[in-house]
Design an enzyme around this catalytic site. Structure first.
Site, PDB file in Angstrom:
ATOM      1  N   LYS A  58       0.999  -1.156  -0.148  1.00 32.15           N
ATOM      2  CA  LYS A  58      -0.001   0.073   0.036  1.00 32.15           C
ATOM      3  C   LYS A  58       0.853   1.075  -0.158  1.00 32.15           C
ATOM      4  O   LYS A  58       0.735   2.112  -0.750  1.00 32.15           O
ATOM      5  CB  LYS A  58      -0.925  -0.092   1.123  1.00 32.15           C
ATOM      6  CG  LYS A  58      -1.795   1.246   1.203  1.00 32.15           C
ATOM      7  CD  LYS A  58      -2.974   0.965   2.611  1.00 32.15           C
ATOM      8  CE  LYS A  58      -3.356   2.451   2.596  1.00 32.15           C
ATOM      9  NZ  LYS A  58      -4.367   2.342   4.006  1.00 32.15           N
TER      10      LYS A  58
ATOM     11  N   GLU B 169      10.489  -4.579   4.759  1.00 30.68           N
ATOM     12  CA  GLU B 169      10.390  -5.963   4.275  1.00 30.68           C
ATOM     13  C   GLU B 169      10.407  -6.345   2.922  1.00 30.68           C
ATOM     14  O   GLU B 169      10.903  -6.893   2.021  1.00 30.68           O
ATOM     15  CB  GLU B 169       9.567  -7.073   5.202  1.00 30.68           C
ATOM     16  CG  GLU B 169       9.830  -6.961   6.546  1.00 30.68           C
ATOM     17  CD  GLU B 169       9.209  -5.786   7.492  1.00 30.68           C
ATOM     18  OE1 GLU B 169       8.962  -4.758   7.034  1.00 30.68           O
ATOM     19  OE2 GLU B 169       9.182  -5.900   8.649  1.00 30.68           O
TER      20      GLU B 169
ATOM     21  N   ARG C  79      -5.667  -4.486   6.244  1.00 33.61           N
ATOM     22  CA  ARG C  79      -5.786  -5.651   6.257  1.00 33.61           C
ATOM     23  C   ARG C  79      -7.511  -5.654   5.589  1.00 33.61           C
ATOM     24  O   ARG C  79      -8.108  -6.825   5.920  1.00 33.61           O
ATOM     25  CB  ARG C  79      -6.034  -5.829   7.841  1.00 33.61           C
ATOM     26  CG  ARG C  79      -6.688  -4.661   8.529  1.00 33.61           C
ATOM     27  CD  ARG C  79      -6.210  -4.747   9.935  1.00 33.61           C
ATOM     28  NE  ARG C  79      -6.719  -3.695  10.818  1.00 33.61           N
ATOM     29  CZ  ARG C  79      -6.052  -2.418  10.779  1.00 33.61           C
ATOM     30  NH1 ARG C  79      -4.954  -2.494  10.272  1.00 33.61           N
ATOM     31  NH2 ARG C  79      -6.665  -1.395  11.552  1.00 33.61           N
TER      32      ARG C  79
ATOM     33  N   GLU D 172      -5.172  -6.616  14.785  1.00 29.91           N
ATOM     34  CA  GLU D 172      -4.610  -5.308  14.193  1.00 29.91           C
ATOM     35  C   GLU D 172      -5.659  -4.245  14.385  1.00 29.91           C
ATOM     36  O   GLU D 172      -5.467  -3.125  14.528  1.00 29.91           O
ATOM     37  CB  GLU D 172      -4.003  -5.305  12.938  1.00 29.91           C
ATOM     38  CG  GLU D 172      -3.007  -4.091  12.549  1.00 29.91           C
ATOM     39  CD  GLU D 172      -2.182  -4.445  11.287  1.00 29.91           C
ATOM     40  OE1 GLU D 172      -2.643  -4.092  10.452  1.00 29.91           O
ATOM     41  OE2 GLU D 172      -0.981  -4.481  11.331  1.00 29.91           O
TER      42      GLU D 172
ATOM     43  N   HIS E  57      -5.897 -33.138  17.740  1.00 29.52           N
ATOM     44  CA  HIS E  57      -4.593 -34.086  18.260  1.00 29.52           C
ATOM     45  C   HIS E  57      -3.579 -33.306  18.814  1.00 29.52           C
ATOM     46  O   HIS E  57      -2.497 -33.864  18.851  1.00 29.52           O
ATOM     47  CB  HIS E  57      -4.370 -34.937  16.818  1.00 29.52           C
ATOM     48  CG  HIS E  57      -5.655 -35.811  16.471  1.00 29.52           C
ATOM     49  ND1 HIS E  57      -5.924 -37.149  17.257  1.00 29.52           N
ATOM     50  CD2 HIS E  57      -6.486 -35.663  15.866  1.00 29.52           C
ATOM     51  CE1 HIS E  57      -6.787 -37.694  16.473  1.00 29.52           C
ATOM     52  NE2 HIS E  57      -7.584 -36.945  15.575  1.00 29.52           N
TER      53      HIS E  57
ATOM     54  N   LYS F  58       9.408  -0.889  14.386  1.00 34.36           N
ATOM     55  CA  LYS F  58       9.783  -0.455  12.931  1.00 34.36           C
ATOM     56  C   LYS F  58      10.975   0.665  13.270  1.00 34.36           C
ATOM     57  O   LYS F  58      12.243   0.361  12.725  1.00 34.36           O
ATOM     58  CB  LYS F  58       8.907   0.045  12.053  1.00 34.36           C
ATOM     59  CG  LYS F  58       7.842  -1.184  11.312  1.00 34.36           C
ATOM     60  CD  LYS F  58       6.848  -0.388  10.603  1.00 34.36           C
ATOM     61  CE  LYS F  58       5.433  -1.081  10.269  1.00 34.36           C
ATOM     62  NZ  LYS F  58       4.769  -0.400   9.494  1.00 34.36           N
TER      63      LYS F  58
HETATM   64  O1  F6P Z   1       3.255  -2.953   9.876  1.00 35.11           O
HETATM   65  C1  F6P Z   1       1.717  -3.202   9.721  1.00 35.11           C
HETATM   66  C2  F6P Z   1       1.205  -2.743   8.218  1.00 35.11           C
HETATM   67  O2  F6P Z   1       1.215  -1.533   8.191  1.00 35.11           O
HETATM   68  C3  F6P Z   1      -0.118  -3.382   7.995  1.00 35.11           C
HETATM   69  O3  F6P Z   1      -1.167  -2.709   8.461  1.00 35.11           O
HETATM   70  C4  F6P Z   1       0.028  -3.478   6.601  1.00 35.11           C
HETATM   71  O4  F6P Z   1      -0.949  -4.146   5.810  1.00 35.11           O
HETATM   72  C5  F6P Z   1       1.450  -4.019   6.373  1.00 35.11           C
HETATM   73  O5  F6P Z   1       2.156  -3.359   7.262  1.00 35.11           O
HETATM   74  C6  F6P Z   1       1.913  -3.784   4.983  1.00 35.11           C
HETATM   75  O6  F6P Z   1       1.830  -2.502   4.519  1.00 35.11           O
HETATM   76  P1  F6P Z   1       2.171  -2.087   3.031  1.00 35.11           P
HETATM   77  O7  F6P Z   1       1.027  -2.582   2.218  1.00 35.11           O
HETATM   78  O8  F6P Z   1       2.085  -0.662   3.101  1.00 35.11           O
HETATM   79  O9  F6P Z   1       3.444  -2.706   2.758  1.00 35.11           O
END
Ligand code: F6P
Length: 549
Positions: free
Chosen positions: A208, A214, A270, A355, A386, A506
């Site tokens: 987004k 990451e 989300r 979240e 189980h 972060k």
């Molecule tokens: O760190 C949480 C978050 O902001 C989530 O709410 C979101 O879904 C995820 O990181 C990934 O964010 P992006 O789509 O901006 O990479």
């Protein structure tokens, strides 16, 4: 309308008193008292049947909970959400995921823009692209057709796509390989790329913000992999597309914004699986099935928007969850789908629920004096039975469980499905009614083992039953949980659409990265524990002889 602080609302106070009478009874007695209880506490919407008779409730509980929803302004806030008002106050944004699944002929004007027109323009773009990939018309750099699709994203930009791909695998094109990379652990990317031919591989970089460390780290390494394999920087154009709200950052990364699929800041991460974030899902199952998924979402939205609370599936589920959390003190909820295709559902719901509702202040910043979001977790049945079900049956914490079953299997085979489904009903029965000492004795159990075999029961479950897992049912199921989360968040008076709690970690990590990478010994100014851990890490990292052991 003016809404009193939660614990001063008359229905909250009445529920506190009422809880004592519930505490004094149990599910055995409640069922014995009313043989029609199983018929009474049932509701159906959009093919999803909920049996909530094994919740620790009476008709009075439901009446009071609905009163609480009314006193908390649920209908008004729901309508604000559907109108696109900025109900996400801490980020000053709308939470308008319901617009993502509105049909083309509907219009929703927000800030002077018809958002449904924008949504469908992107859906058309996705349809055209997905169809080209599926038909082989979209060619890679060397002219080969795409056989592998790798979605790189994290959180909402990963969990929805993975969950939906797994859930709808039955409907997916089996000659396409889909893989999902989320963890910045290089193992995730390296293992996902293993065995893939670069010239047949398409990367979808889903983020987004397009600022998530990451995802950008994985995307950069994926691009290096591709360029190295194909020996040409220009190959990126045919092998990388982006899904994002941030065109500038997409361009800065080197992806042509022609190959970008947009969404909007009013779609929370989300809540984004049916936005352009669903591109991998559409490629896997095809546009037609994807539209069925959207229809399922929309049908549940309409039910939530229009059905009286007494018959409103998400409202009832949300109220029951709140009852269990705040009045019966249950801190954790198990979600157990009895369908292998839903194996990632619990992981998906964890982000959606936790979240959204893991919040400690109300909309105006006041610290809450009641419990908010519960811990959600789960595994597909019957595997969980189980493993951890022992604690749910006889442990000292009460864990309400959502058991999700289907009347038909997508892969019928002998007796498998009835055996599987019998467990849905049996688990709900065992949890509700348990086994008394007299019953255990009557089985001839030696006296010294009796106590061990007693099961107190009185453990609440929801049973959700549908005919068969389809894209439409999946859409309705996810929308059901979304609106249940919304119902709870509204009553708690919290912002279910922000996630400030994830930021501090972060920021701290960004400060620590150079300290781990530095060639020279860094001056560490953290707390003594963190300093020691970083020093130890650096020392262990220098130990070359332990590599691979
Ligand atoms: O760190 C949480 C978050 O902001 C989530 O709410 C979101 O879904 C995820 O990181 C990934 O964010 P992006 O789509 O901006 O990479």
């Amino acid at each position: 309308m003016t809404v009193l602080p939660l614990r001063q609302r008359s229905t909250w106070l009445a529920l506190e008193t009422h809880e004592r009478s519930i505490d004094a009874t149990n599910l055995r007695s409640l069922f014995a008292k009313d043989p029609k209880r199983g018929e009474l506490f049932r509701v159906e919407a959009e093919g999803l049947h909920l049996d909530y008779s094994k919740q620790r409730i009476t008709e009075e509980t439901v009446r009071l909970l609905i009163g609480l929803a009314n006193e908390s302004g649920l209908a008004e806030r729901r309508d604000q959400m559907f109108r696109g008002e900025h109900i996400n106050v801490s980020e000053d944004r709308a939470a308008l995921h319901v617009a993502l699944r509105m049909p083309k002929d509907v219009s929703l004007i927000v800030d002077g823009v018809d958002v449904v027109v924008e949504v469908h323009a992107v859906l058309d773009q996705m349809t055209s692209f997905a169809s080209r990939v599926r038909s082989g018309a979209w060619k890679g750099h060397t002219g080969k057709v795409i056989k592998n699709v790798v979605n790189i994203g994290i959180g909402g930009s990963d969990l929805g796509p993975v969950m939906a791909y797994e859930a709808l695998r039955y409907y997916s094109r089996r000659d396409l390989t889909l893989r999902f990379v989320s963890n910045v652990d290089s193992t995730d990317l390296v293992e996902a790329l293993r065995g893939l031919e670069a010239d047949e591989t398409l990367f979808i970089i889903s983020s987004k913000t397009f600022g998530t460390l990451e995802t950008l780290t994985n995307a950069t390494s994926a691009r290096e992999w591709l360029v190295e394999k194909l020996g040409d920087e220009t190959a990126v154009a045919k092998h990388f597309v982006a899904v994002s709200t941030n065109a500038e950052k997409v361009a800065a990364f080197g992806i042509d914004t022609e190959n970008m699929f947009v969404f909007w800041d009013w779609v929370g991460g989300r809540y984004s699986m049916e936005s352009a974030i669903g591109l991998s899902t559409m490629i896997a199952i095809g546009p037609e099935r994807y539209y069925e998924l959207l229809d399922g979402f929309h049908a549940m939205d309409e039910h939530f928007r229009t059905a009286p609370f007494e018959e409103n599936l998400p409202v009832l589920m949300g109220l029951l969850a709140l009852w269990n959390r705040d009045f019966l003190g249950c801190a954790s909820v198990g979600v157990m789908p009895y369908d292998q295709y839903l194996k990632r559902l619990a992981a998906y719901l964890q982000q959606l629920t936790m979240e959204s509702n893991g919040k400690h202040v109300t909309l105006d910043g006041t610290t809450v004096d009641y419990d908010t979001g519960a811990l959600y977790w789960g595994e597909p049945g019957t595997n969980g039975q189980h493993s951890f079900y022992q604690l749910i049956h006889q442990g000292t914490s009460i864990i309400p469980v959502d058991l999700i079953g289907f009347a038909k299997s997508l892969n019928p085979l002998g007796e498998h499905h009835d055996i599987l489904s019998s467990n849905v009903f049996a688990q709900a029965q065992a949890l509700a009614f348990g086994k008394t000492a007299d019953e255990v004795r009557a089985e001839g159990t030696p006296e010294h083992v009796v106590a061990h075999r007693v099961m107190e029961g009185n453990r609440p479950t929801n049973v959700l039953l549908a005919e068969i897992l389809t894209p439409r049912i999946l859409g309705s199921l996810i929308a059901l949980y979304e609106h249940s989360v919304f119902t709870q968040g509204t009553i708690w008076g919290i912002d279910s659409f922000d996630q400030w709690g994830v930021e501090l970690g972060k920021q701290l990590a960004v400060a620590i990265i150079p300290e781990l990478e530095s060639e020279s010994e860094p001056t560490l100014a953290h707390d003594s524990s963190t300093n020691e851990l970083i020093t130890l890490y650096r020392r262990l990292k220098r130990n070359e002889d332990t590599h691979g052991n």
